[in-house]
Design an enzyme around this catalytic site. Structure first.
Site, PDB file in Angstrom:
ATOM      1  N   SER A 182       0.804  -1.226   0.000  1.00  0.00           N
ATOM      2  CA  SER A 182       0.000   0.000   0.000  1.00  0.00           C
ATOM      3  C   SER A 182       0.832   1.269   0.000  1.00  0.00           C
ATOM      4  O   SER A 182       1.432   1.613  -1.006  1.00  0.00           O
ATOM      5  CB  SER A 182      -0.959  -0.024   1.194  1.00  0.00           C
ATOM      6  OG  SER A 182      -2.083  -0.810   0.878  1.00  0.00           O
ATOM      7  N   ASP A 199       9.260   5.861 -10.598  1.00  0.00           N
ATOM      8  CA  ASP A 199       8.754   6.547 -11.783  1.00  0.00           C
ATOM      9  C   ASP A 199       9.472   7.875 -12.032  1.00  0.00           C
ATOM     10  O   ASP A 199       9.680   8.276 -13.181  1.00  0.00           O
ATOM     11  CB  ASP A 199       7.248   6.778 -11.663  1.00  0.00           C
ATOM     12  CG  ASP A 199       6.452   5.492 -11.766  1.00  0.00           C
ATOM     13  OD1 ASP A 199       7.027   4.483 -12.226  1.00  0.00           O
ATOM     14  OD2 ASP A 199       5.267   5.491 -11.386  1.00  0.00           O
ATOM     15  N   LYS A 208      -0.817  -4.529  -3.288  1.00  0.00           N
ATOM     16  CA  LYS A 208      -2.106  -4.000  -2.829  1.00  0.00           C
ATOM     17  C   LYS A 208      -2.260  -2.568  -3.344  1.00  0.00           C
ATOM     18  O   LYS A 208      -1.581  -1.656  -2.882  1.00  0.00           O
ATOM     19  CB  LYS A 208      -2.185  -4.012  -1.312  1.00  0.00           C
ATOM     20  CG  LYS A 208      -3.473  -3.397  -0.779  1.00  0.00           C
ATOM     21  CD  LYS A 208      -3.486  -3.383   0.738  1.00  0.00           C
ATOM     22  CE  LYS A 208      -4.730  -2.669   1.251  1.00  0.00           C
ATOM     23  NZ  LYS A 208      -4.693  -1.210   0.993  1.00  0.00           N
TER      24      LYS A 208
END
Length: 748
Positions: free
Chosen positions: A469, A480, A494
């Site tokens: 999470s 990224d 998740k």
């Protein structure tokens, strides 16, 4: 502020806190019955779940069947108590549980539980009866230790044979550990008796919570029902503080025992309570009317001891070294706010030799993304926050002139969405961090809007299967943006957001206590448009995977949400790591190929994988002794390796945060029981089995074993530090590459 969480599961520290509820002295054999507020809570919960859940699913016959199956598995996951005939006896109710909830009549789920209690008592009685007989350990038979995917036993004879093998295996484990028949019989008889005792301490709130979670988790894995006390403890875990005395409690032989004392707490400052002392009575304020808590469940004792700040609690305490007839003394303590520092961010510095110089890597271990929501809402300037703590530690590491920083998120199961975004903001200069899509399909972007960076240098993130999470949001954003290296094994997977819905808002009275729903309301997506759902975050450089992806992680759930994508957000990468990753990966592979400790770890992982795959143990003593001898030989090799001392290339701990790294290993994961079980299986691959369970060892032996495990060499962390040291070396020697990989640093 949105009180949204990203936890797969939150494990609660026992600083006078734990979930559940019971009256220890209730009539053990009285059938369980639902309370009126529970039937009402079930109805309101169903209305919320069927309308407002991200995967809104009607409560109908199809859902009823799912609840029915999951409820039985929740009660008897290893299929050792019920028979197929027991399941069939309730077959008519399989499509009627929706009607039961809607009509506020929960007699059926409670009847199922009452049958379970009866079967539980029957199996334990049979197990204890078997102890009077003798086992033949020359037979060639085996015991299946994981029966989660097995069929229900078809007959009483079949389930009795399962228990015969289970008891035989328990006996053989103790026999191989050197115990004689008399002590084995006594140990196991007490063990099975304790199983029954603990079972009888459950009450209707426990039963209701099990049933409601069977419903909630039939929609998707991360939706849960939290009973009133579980809800309170979830909040404690998120804010990392509570009001109490600062003692970690544990049940042992019907006593409530002091397991740990929090430094600086009322318990610690009293200088009277010691580890091993037993609390036998509790009174409030100036009252001398003590409640006898002998035989009580731990959470009920906790509830008596916990209370408002500055109030007084009195305890009758039996010293650790006092006999059963010893006289308890009375201790009065004033409750204070207790900070659960064990779960706070911590730092240390590790050094790696690089020719004539040393590369200093600052390591910050973060067990959870915590935030004291209420304190922040009220304007408290010192509210507890993971981001604030990490920012402070980064400032300290800057002053200590570290070359690189590693954020250790292993077994960090998530927490506050706000914290995930703000923590990312410490490493990027404004920009989107994560995207959310709600049930209506609307996509919102959560961004870091604070200019500047708390750390401009190179950074790495260490993850494992227990990183979930919020951990995945942070790691994915760092990846990224090209801001840092992701190291470890693929994360949990998740990609959903939960919110807490207080069911008391639907009550007719201020005294209603319906509990809360932790309900999935959105799915989060990376800024590149992908999601971590199912797939998790894939590391740039992979380390040995200690977990089993088939049994642990989002992909192991049969009703997990699918992988999907949305449009990428508009963002400007901060760096480009594609050129440097192959260089570092090649160095990593060459190093671990010569690292004996790393190769031992791989051997242990493969050994445990084979055990999981085989899923059986022999009940033949000769075969098991041979296996034990092999285990001891493995353990001896490891001991010889440790006795030889650390390698000259091993990172050396030089910072003030002693034991912080080892404590990070024990951080609570997304699915704390599953993740820790898998970690322990790997660690246990080199240890000889003593046949005992935790509470059957002395408290001092248990604490000593935990200390030894925490102080064990952290092979994966050491390698991650080596990788970041390699990165510094490469960046320092190739300024052109450095300008592309890390524009913030350039040729510094």
């Amino acid at each position: 502020m949105k009180k949204h969480t990203l936890l797969a599961t939150m494990s609660l520290a026992l600083v006078t806190a734990y979930a559940g509820a019971a009256q220890a002295d209730k009539a053990a054999d009285a059938p369980m019955k639902p309370a009126a507020q529970q039937t009402q809570a079930a109805l309101w919960a169903s209305r919320v779940l069927s309308r407002y859940h991200y995967k809104a699913t009607p409560l109908d016959d199809a859902m009823s069947e799912k609840i029915f199956d999951r409820y039985f598995k929740s009660l008897d996951g290893e299929k050792l108590f019920f028979t197929q005939a027991d399941i069939d006896s309730f077959s008519k109710e399989k499509t009627r549980l929706d009607d039961a909830i809607n009509s506020e009549n929960l007699q059926t789920p409670f009847a199922i539980y009452n049958l379970y209690q009866q079967r539980f008592a029957d199996r334990m009685a049979y197990a204890r009866e078997l102890l009077k007989s003798k086992f033949d350990f020359t037979q060639d038979e085996s015991y299946q230790f994981d029966r989660e995917k097995a069929d229900w036993p078809k007959t009483e004879a079949e389930v009795k044979d399962l228990w015969r093998k289970r008891v035989k295996n328990d006996w053989l484990r103790l026999k191989l550990a050197g115990k004689d028949d008399k002590s084995i019989r006594e140990t196991l008889d007490k063990r099975y008796e304790n199983y029954v005792t603990r079972s009888r301490k459950l009450n209707n709130e426990d039963v209701f919570q099990i049933f409601m979670n069977a419903y909630a988790m039939s929609i998707e894995p991360h939706t849960n029902y939290l009973g009133p006390r579980a809800s309170e403890n979830f909040d404690i875990a998120m804010r990392l503080s509570l009001e109490g005395i600062g003692a970690v409690l544990q049940n042992r032989d019907e006593y409530t025992v002091i397991r740990e004392i929090v430094p600086g707490s009322p318990a610690g400052l009293s200088n009277k309570l010691k580890v091993g002392d037993r609390i036998v009575g509790v009174a409030q304020g100036d009252s001398d009317k003590f409640t006898d808590v002998l035989g009580w469940r731990i959470d009920d004792v906790v509830q008596l001891i916990r209370g408002p700040k500055d109030s007084t609690v009195k305890m009758q305490v039996l010293a650790a070294d006092a006999g059963p007839d010893g006289k308890p003394y009375v201790l009065s303590l004033v409750r204070k706010k207790i900070s659960m520092e064990e779960q706070s961010a911590k730092k240390t510095i590790l050094e790696v030799k690089d020719g004539a110089v040393k590369r200093r890597v600052g390591v910050i271990s973060l067990p959870t993304f915590y935030q004291d929501w209420d304190a922040r809402r009220k304007g408290d300037k010192d509210y507890k926050s993971a981001t604030r703590d990490v920012a402070r530690l980064l400032g300290e590491l800057k002053k200590e002139k570290v070359d690189n920083v590693l954020i250790d998120l292993r077994n960090n199961g998530g927490g506050s969405l706000t914290e995930a975004v703000e923590l990312t903001g410490l490493f990027i200069d404004r920009g989107p961090v994560v995207q959310q899509r709600n049930a209506e399909g609307r996509v919102e972007v959560e961004s870091d809007n604070v200019p500047g960076l708390a750390w401009e240098g190179p950074v790495g993130v260490l993850i494992n299967r227990g990183s979930a999470s919020a951990s995945e949001i942070f790691a994915a954003a760092i990846q990224d943006y090209g801001r840092g290296l992701i190291i470890g094994e693929p994360s949990f997977g998740k990609g959903t957001v939960q919110t807490l819905v207080n069911l008391d808002r639907f009550g007719q009275s201020d005294k209603s206590r319906f509990g809360e729903l932790k309900m999935t309301i959105a799915q989060f997506f990376r800024i590149n448009g992908g999601t971590t759902q199912l797939r998790g975050v894939t590391p740039d450089i992979k380390l040995a995977a200690t977990s089993d992806a088939d049994s642990f992680g989002e992909s192991s759930y049969d009703n997990a949400l699918p992988y999907t994508q949305v449009k990428p957000a508009v963002y400007i990468p901060a760096g480009e790591l594609k050129e440097i990753v192959p260089i570092l990966d090649k160095k990593h592979e060459a190093r671990v190929a010569k690292d004996k400790d790393y190769q031992y770890l791989l051997d242990d992982i493969n050994y445990v994988k084979k055990q999981r795959k085989d899923n059986v143990v022999s009940l033949n003593e000769t075969v098991r002794r041979k296996e034990r001898d092999q285990q001891e030989a493995r353990a001896k090799l490891r001991e010889q390796r440790l006795a030889a001392g650390p390698s000259p290339d091993d990172p050396i701990q030089v910072a003030d945060a002693k034991d912080a790294l080892n404590k990070a290993i024990a951080a609570k994961p997304a699915n704390p029981r599953a993740a820790q079980r898998q970690t322990n299986q790997v660690r246990g691959a080199i240890h000889t089995d003593d046949g005992l369970q935790g509470d059957e060892r002395s408290l001092s032996a248990e604490l000593e074993a935990e200390k030894a495990a925490k102080n064990a060499k952290d092979v994966l962390l050491n390698e991650a530090v080596h990788i970041l040291a390699d990165e510094v070396s490469v960046l320092r020697t190739d300024t052109r590459l450095a300008s592309r990989v890390l524009p913030y640093v350039g040729d510094k």
